[in-house]
Design a protein around this motif. Structure first.
Motif, PDB file in Angstrom:
ATOM      1  N   CYS A 153      19.355  18.782  -9.770  1.00 45.52           N
ATOM      2  CA  CYS A 153      19.031  20.154  -9.962  1.00 45.52           C
ATOM      3  C   CYS A 153      19.908  20.934  -8.912  1.00 45.52           C
ATOM      4  O   CYS A 153      19.659  22.137  -8.724  1.00 45.52           O
ATOM      5  N   ARG A 174      15.092  26.212  -8.165  1.00 43.39           N
ATOM      6  CA  ARG A 174      15.736  24.937  -8.164  1.00 43.39           C
ATOM      7  C   ARG A 174      14.733  23.821  -7.655  1.00 43.39           C
ATOM      8  O   ARG A 174      14.561  22.753  -8.366  1.00 43.39           O
ATOM      9  N   ILE A 177      11.998  23.461 -10.208  1.00 40.49           N
ATOM     10  CA  ILE A 177      12.574  22.663 -11.190  1.00 40.49           C
ATOM     11  C   ILE A 177      12.479  21.275 -11.005  1.00 40.49           C
ATOM     12  O   ILE A 177      11.959  20.432 -11.570  1.00 40.49           O
ATOM     13  N   ALA A 178      13.037  20.818  -9.872  1.00 40.27           N
ATOM     14  CA  ALA A 178      13.029  19.561  -9.164  1.00 40.27           C
ATOM     15  C   ALA A 178      11.462  18.944  -9.188  1.00 40.27           C
ATOM     16  O   ALA A 178      11.290  17.732  -9.635  1.00 40.27           O
ATOM     17  N   LEU A 208      21.412  25.415 -15.852  1.00 41.11           N
ATOM     18  CA  LEU A 208      20.909  23.994 -15.363  1.00 41.11           C
ATOM     19  C   LEU A 208      19.809  23.440 -16.301  1.00 41.11           C
ATOM     20  O   LEU A 208      19.703  22.273 -16.412  1.00 41.11           O
ATOM     21  N   LEU A 212      19.975  19.820 -18.067  1.00 36.85           N
ATOM     22  CA  LEU A 212      18.814  18.963 -17.834  1.00 36.85           C
ATOM     23  C   LEU A 212      18.172  18.538 -19.292  1.00 36.85           C
ATOM     24  O   LEU A 212      17.777  17.444 -19.460  1.00 36.85           O
TER      25      LEU A 212
END
Length: 372
Positions: A153, A174, A177-178, A208, A212
């Protein structure tokens, strides 16, 4: 490490997520017996399907039910009707206990990266919390697993022991998201994940998410009001208005050929990156009606430039106007358009009923005043 869930081609359903006639109503008033007497229909008969590895964009004005839809799919809200199928299995009426095994498969990225992170936990603790609860990896591998997700991430290893207040908005998103990806989900509901960020940071986060998705085979339900972002990241688009689906189709088709008057108005507001190009902006008249008391017939008819009398009392059917392009509008219903005289007559009858109803109310009010 946790064994990856692999299904054979024969077992894999065509659609990872299917939503059929989903409803979510919030009670507004209660009668003397304590039962709801009026509802706010936040999500009303919404249906769509998403294939694994693809992205559906959910767009519409604020208050149209986008976020409620996402939370109802994840069963953070209980539904009031319809069905939700995840990976071919009906999860509509599962209890909280039964839903636990699906929680790692379905995750949510919140809209606000500032309020969605607990301030007293470090980044490592935030991301590892669900990993430990769901036993994603053995206890001695949690740290390495979390650092691996952080790297994917775009988060530096030294961030592991820092707190959320030390980061910018983009870095916080981020982290969000992680946190969502740490439990190896297959479906991610992205609730306006870039709306609180600067434009330059938005591009980084969107890139990103796409990266992913390609690397991890993720499926997204991408909720947004920014059509430029939606055009870039989605495979299909669903347009909502006051809890209803107005239009649904593949992204290229929707942008090239929007059918519903509401969709046309929305898309006319998308900036064109050409100073010499002339924008044909469609300005909607009037305010959005109250979701607690929506107009009869088509909910959009009070602001629609193509409004017909039939729109004022008859709710439009959800029809497939073109191949895989669905729209909820009388203009694309052949039965209605070929029988306008019939519906004009029904409209006149509807007006008489409304007039009689108003007169009856007036008489009852006068009677009540005299008695009091």
């Amino acid at each position: 490490m946790q064994e990856e869930k692999v299904l054979s081609t024969e077992q894999t359903p065509k659609y990872i997520l299917e939503v059929k006639n989903l409803k979510k109503y919030f009670p507004l008033n209660k009668n003397l017996l304590g039962k709801p007497s009026a509802y706010l229909k936040a999500v009303d008969n919404v249906s769509f399907k998403v294939k694994a590895g693809e992205t559906i964009g959910v767009v519409g004005e604020s208050g149209c039910g986008k976020t409620t839809l996402g939370r109802t799919i994840l069963k953070l809200y209980s539904s009031d009707g319809g069905e939700i199928f995840f990976d071919g299995k009906d999860i509509t009426n599962l209890s909280k206990k039964e839903m636990v095994k699906y929680r790692t498969d379905m995750q949510l990225i919140f809209q606000d990266p500032y309020s969605s992170l607990p301030p007293r936990m470090t980044v490592g603790e935030i991301i590892s919390e669900a990993v430990k609860v769901h036993n994603i990896v053995p206890a001695n591998e949690v740290s390495s697993h979390v650092r691996s997700i952080m790297k994917k991430c775009g988060l530096q290893p030294q961030y592991y022991d820092r707190y959320p207040h030390e980061f910018s908005g983009g870095q916080r998103q981020r982290i969000c998201i992680a946190r969502a990806l740490a439990v190896n989900p297959r479906l991610v509901i992205c609730d306006e994940p870039v709306s609180a960020l600067d434009v330059s940071i938005q591009a980084q986060i969107i890139n990103l998410l796409k990266e992913l998705q390609q690397n991890m085979g993720l499926t997204y339900v991408f909720i947004s009001h920014d059509l430029s972002v939606v055009k870039y990241i989605t495979d299909q688009i669903m347009v909502m208005y006051l809890g209803n689906v107005m239009e649904l189709g593949e992204t290229k088709e929707i942008f090239a050929n929007p059918l519903h008057p509401y969709t046309k108005a929305l898309f006319s507001a998308v900036p064109i990156p050409d100073p010499d190009a002339k924008m044909n902006r469609i300005i909607l008249q009037g305010d959005i009606p109250s979701p607690a008391n929506p107009p009869k017939g088509c909910k959009f008819h009070t602001r629609c430039s193509s409004c017909m009398n039939v729109c004022k009392f008859k709710e439009p059917l959800y029809v497939e106007a073109e191949n895989n392009h669905f729209v909820s509008c009388h203009l694309y219903n052949e039965e209605v358009m070929n029988n306008m005289d019939k519906y004009e007559h029904l409209y006149q009858e509807y007006l008489k009923e409304q007039e009689n109803s108003e007169n009856e109310k007036g008489k009852n009010n006068e009677k009540g005043k005299k008695e009091s």
